[in-house]
Design a protein around this motif. Structure first.
Motif, PDB file in Angstrom:
ATOM      1  N   GLN A  44      -0.657  21.450 -67.202  1.00 13.73           N
ATOM      2  CA  GLN A  44      -0.426  21.743 -65.948  1.00 13.73           C
ATOM      3  C   GLN A  44       1.054  21.930 -65.556  1.00 13.73           C
ATOM      4  N   GLU A  45       1.202  22.826 -64.829  1.00 13.07           N
ATOM      5  CA  GLU A  45       2.570  23.026 -64.480  1.00 13.07           C
ATOM      6  C   GLU A  45       2.935  22.989 -62.683  1.00 13.07           C
ATOM      7  N   ILE A  46       3.812  22.407 -62.326  1.00 11.88           N
ATOM      8  CA  ILE A  46       4.157  22.072 -60.971  1.00 11.88           C
ATOM      9  C   ILE A  46       5.521  22.615 -60.570  1.00 11.88           C
ATOM     10  N   ILE A  47       5.547  23.785 -59.923  1.00 10.88           N
ATOM     11  CA  ILE A  47       6.760  24.460 -59.761  1.00 10.88           C
ATOM     12  C   ILE A  47       6.920  24.550 -58.363  1.00 10.88           C
ATOM     13  N   VAL A  48       8.157  24.268 -57.922  1.00 13.99           N
ATOM     14  CA  VAL A  48       8.576  24.284 -56.624  1.00 13.99           C
ATOM     15  C   VAL A  48       9.636  25.301 -56.313  1.00 13.99           C
ATOM     16  N   THR A  49       9.636  26.238 -55.356  1.00 14.23           N
ATOM     17  CA  THR A  49      10.695  27.039 -55.081  1.00 14.23           C
ATOM     18  C   THR A  49      11.326  26.442 -53.763  1.00 14.23           C
ATOM     19  N   LEU A  50      12.808  26.487 -54.052  1.00  9.79           N
ATOM     20  CA  LEU A  50      13.593  26.106 -53.084  1.00  9.79           C
ATOM     21  C   LEU A  50      13.785  27.047 -51.927  1.00  9.79           C
TER      22      LEU A  50
END
Length: 79
Positions: A44-50
């Motif tokens: 599982q990958e958790i990606i945030v876009t700032l």
């Protein structure tokens, strides 16, 4: 053109190369993406876009990331 549901990351590999960062400033987060395990990436990958449009992988096991996921799920449940 992007098809909904289509993986927009690298084919056949995980987007996040390492475990990711433990914390980012919540006020800088524009978007949160939770990508479930798939045949091309088994984790599982958790990606945030700032807000600066920079993308960061989050450590799925950090307390902060767990808090972000919980808040996102609560927000979705209210809609």
């Amino acid at each position: 053109m992007e098809v909904q549901g289509q993986n927009k990351f690298h084919k056949g590999r995980c987007f996040c190369a390492d475990k990711g960062v433990d914390v980012v400033s919540p006020k800088n987060i524009e978007k949160l993406e939770i990508i479930p395990p798939s045949p091309s990436c088994g984790k599982q990958e958790i990606i945030v876009t700032l807000k600066s449009t920079e993308r960061k992988c989050m450590n799925p096991e950090s307390r902060f990331t767990q808090y972000l996921i919980k808040r996102a799920l609560e927000k979705m449940a209210q809609q």
